[in-house]
Design an enzyme around this catalytic site. Structure first.
Site, PDB file in Angstrom:
ATOM      1  N   LYS A   1     108.216 -55.678  11.122  1.00  0.00           N
ATOM      2  CA  LYS A   1     107.406 -54.466  11.173  1.00  0.00           C
ATOM      3  C   LYS A   1     107.943 -53.589  12.285  1.00  0.00           C
ATOM      4  O   LYS A   1     108.507 -54.070  13.278  1.00  0.00           O
ATOM      5  CB  LYS A   1     105.934 -54.775  11.390  1.00  0.00           C
ATOM      6  CG  LYS A   1     105.552 -55.377  12.734  1.00  0.00           C
ATOM      7  CD  LYS A   1     105.437 -54.444  13.932  1.00  0.00           C
ATOM      8  CE  LYS A   1     104.596 -53.230  13.656  1.00  0.00           C
ATOM      9  NZ  LYS A   1     104.573 -52.318  14.872  1.00  0.00           N
TER      10      LYS A   1
ATOM     11  N   THR B   1     109.653 -51.453  18.819  1.00  0.00           N
ATOM     12  CA  THR B   1     108.272 -51.903  18.708  1.00  0.00           C
ATOM     13  C   THR B   1     108.206 -52.707  17.429  1.00  0.00           C
ATOM     14  O   THR B   1     107.669 -52.294  16.425  1.00  0.00           O
ATOM     15  CB  THR B   1     107.238 -50.776  18.727  1.00  0.00           C
ATOM     16  OG1 THR B   1     105.944 -51.378  18.733  1.00  0.00           O
ATOM     17  CG2 THR B   1     107.340 -49.837  17.595  1.00  0.00           C
TER      18      THR B   1
ATOM     19  N   GLU C   1     108.748 -43.247  12.193  1.00  0.00           N
ATOM     20  CA  GLU C   1     107.633 -42.298  12.131  1.00  0.00           C
ATOM     21  C   GLU C   1     108.111 -40.858  12.022  1.00  0.00           C
ATOM     22  O   GLU C   1     108.812 -40.349  12.887  1.00  0.00           O
ATOM     23  CB  GLU C   1     106.769 -42.457  13.387  1.00  0.00           C
ATOM     24  CG  GLU C   1     106.019 -43.776  13.441  1.00  0.00           C
ATOM     25  CD  GLU C   1     105.343 -44.042  14.761  1.00  0.00           C
ATOM     26  OE1 GLU C   1     104.511 -44.958  14.809  1.00  0.00           O
ATOM     27  OE2 GLU C   1     105.656 -43.346  15.745  1.00  0.00           O
TER      28      GLU C   1
ATOM     29  N   ASN D   1     102.298 -39.263  16.655  1.00  0.00           N
ATOM     30  CA  ASN D   1     102.144 -39.942  17.937  1.00  0.00           C
ATOM     31  C   ASN D   1     101.143 -39.262  18.851  1.00  0.00           C
ATOM     32  O   ASN D   1     100.613 -39.897  19.771  1.00  0.00           O
ATOM     33  CB  ASN D   1     103.507 -40.081  18.622  1.00  0.00           C
ATOM     34  CG  ASN D   1     104.313 -41.200  18.005  1.00  0.00           C
ATOM     35  OD1 ASN D   1     104.103 -42.368  18.312  1.00  0.00           O
ATOM     36  ND2 ASN D   1     105.235 -40.854  17.100  1.00  0.00           N
TER      37      ASN D   1
END
Length: 389
Positions: free
Chosen positions: A174, A185, A265, A384
């Site tokens: 992930k 991350t 993202e 974000n």
């Protein structure tokens, strides 16, 4: 079939109630053996989440029976209470599986500074253990349960060995933001049914992550919860050749890293920065990373602008030995800069496709490296800015 593709593994993913949405949010992966050898690499961030602190101790002896992963909360900077939640999670899995808590890794991902409910996690672990399976659905649920801002699960299967002596590597990952060295991350679980000792697994994993996850630099931000775990069941009975296994593991990690890059993202371009002609590989990495972290360059790519001047400005900030007035830069196959001067017209470069390739030739040596990154978009800023809301 992800992490349960190799023989000897079971997995499950459940909705434990950590996420308010009711989505899958807790996964368990179990190594049924006959061997429980393991290797783990962790974030290099000095700010580390409670699950990292726990798992670093578990991993020291190279024996891991199971791993519990939750999304919906990072359990980072949550004090002694947060560490007790991690401990309780491992104890719950150990009791349900009949193994030692000191052989259970724990991973968490999500918002920093929010306490997780130990009772919810414990009940989720018990539910997951009751649903353990070795079928495709079980592997898919586990991969989905670890997602946060990801839009899709990331999985991989790589086969190795010779006829009559086959082994397999499976994996799930992930990650969609804060993708920078110190891994990303990311939470990654890799499994294999090859019969290998923990020391061999450790060497192979460190080499594989060095050329894959550690070269994925989407936004220059480092997470507190990164963990890449490799579990070996030995269920194939085949002792894999170390070099062959390392190559296969590297291929699996590169595949997952590319999937993480593609789901970053808000990104509209997946940028591959290839640096050639460096004195050392470390120099090539430093040069490539300087471009990957340059917001002016990344914004230009978002605007489909082949602004090669921003590439030269970025690499000029490094300590790598090269003459900036000998550098060539190509974008999507068009050499726009030759020997520090304009070459082909900018309008020959087509940056409309999502895949973007930047080639930097330093003409200083024989070493090379490739860095993966993304452009800087309005959507990235919006996602974000609203992450905790």
């Amino acid at each position: 079939m992800t992490v349960i593709a190799p023989a000897g593994f079971e997995a499950a993913g459940v909705a434990a109630g950590i996420k308010r949405s009711g989505a899958l949010d807790l996964a368990v992966v179990v190594n049924r053996g006959p061997s429980q050898q393991a290797a783990v690499v962790f974030t290099s961030n000095r700010a580390q989440a409670n699950p990292i602190l726990w798992s670093k101790e578990v991993a020291k002896d190279g024996v891991v029976s199971a791993i519990v992963l939750n999304s919906g909360g990072a359990n980072c900077f949550t004090g002694p209470e947060g560490f007790q939640v991690t401990h309780r999670t491992a104890e719950a899995a150990a009791a349900a599986l009949g193994v030692a808590a000191g052989d259970v890794l724990v991973c968490s991902t999500g918002l920093i500074g929010e306490q997780l409910d130990g009772e919810v996690l414990e009940e989720g672990v018990l539910s997951a253990v009751n649903r353990l399976g070795a079928d495709a659905a079980a592997g898919e649920d586990a991969a989905r349960a670890i997602m946060t801002t990801d839009t899709k699960p990331k999985t991989v299967v790589v086969d190795g060995g010779a006829a009559g002596a086959r082994w397999r590597i499976g994996g799930m990952a992930k990650g969609a933001g804060m993708l920078a060295p110190g891994l990303a991350t990311m939470l990654v679980v890799l499994t294999t049914d090859a019969a290998l000792e923990a020391s061999v697994l450790d060497r192979a994993l460190r080499q594989a992550t060095r050329v894959s996850f550690d070269r994925l630099d989407s936004d220059g931000c480092m997470s507190t919860n990164d963990q890449v775990t490799l579990l070996a069941s030995g269920a194939s009975g085949v002792v894999a050749d170390e070099a062959e296994f390392t190559a296969a593991l590297s291929a699996a990690c590169l595949d997952l890293a590319a999937q993480l890059q593609a789901d970053a993202e808000g990104a509209s371009h997946d940028i591959t920065i290839e640096v050639l002609g460096a004195v050392t590989e470390d120099d090539a990495v430093e040069v490539g990373r300087s471009v990957a972290r340059n917001n002016l360059f990344k914004a230009a790519i978002f605007g489909n602008d082949p602004n090669w001047g921003r590439v030269l400005a970025a690499i000029g900030t490094t300590a790598a030995p090269f003459d900036p007035y000998l550098v060539d830069v190509s974008m999507n196959g068009v050499r726009v800069c030759h020997a520090g001067r304009p070459d082909r017209p900018r309008d020959e470069v087509d940056l409309a496709p999502r895949a973007t390739h930047v080639r930097i030739e330093l003409h200083a040596g024989e070493a090379s490296a490739t860095i993966l990154t993304n452009d800087l978009t309005h959507d990235y800023v919006h996602e974000n800015s609203a992450y905790a809301s």
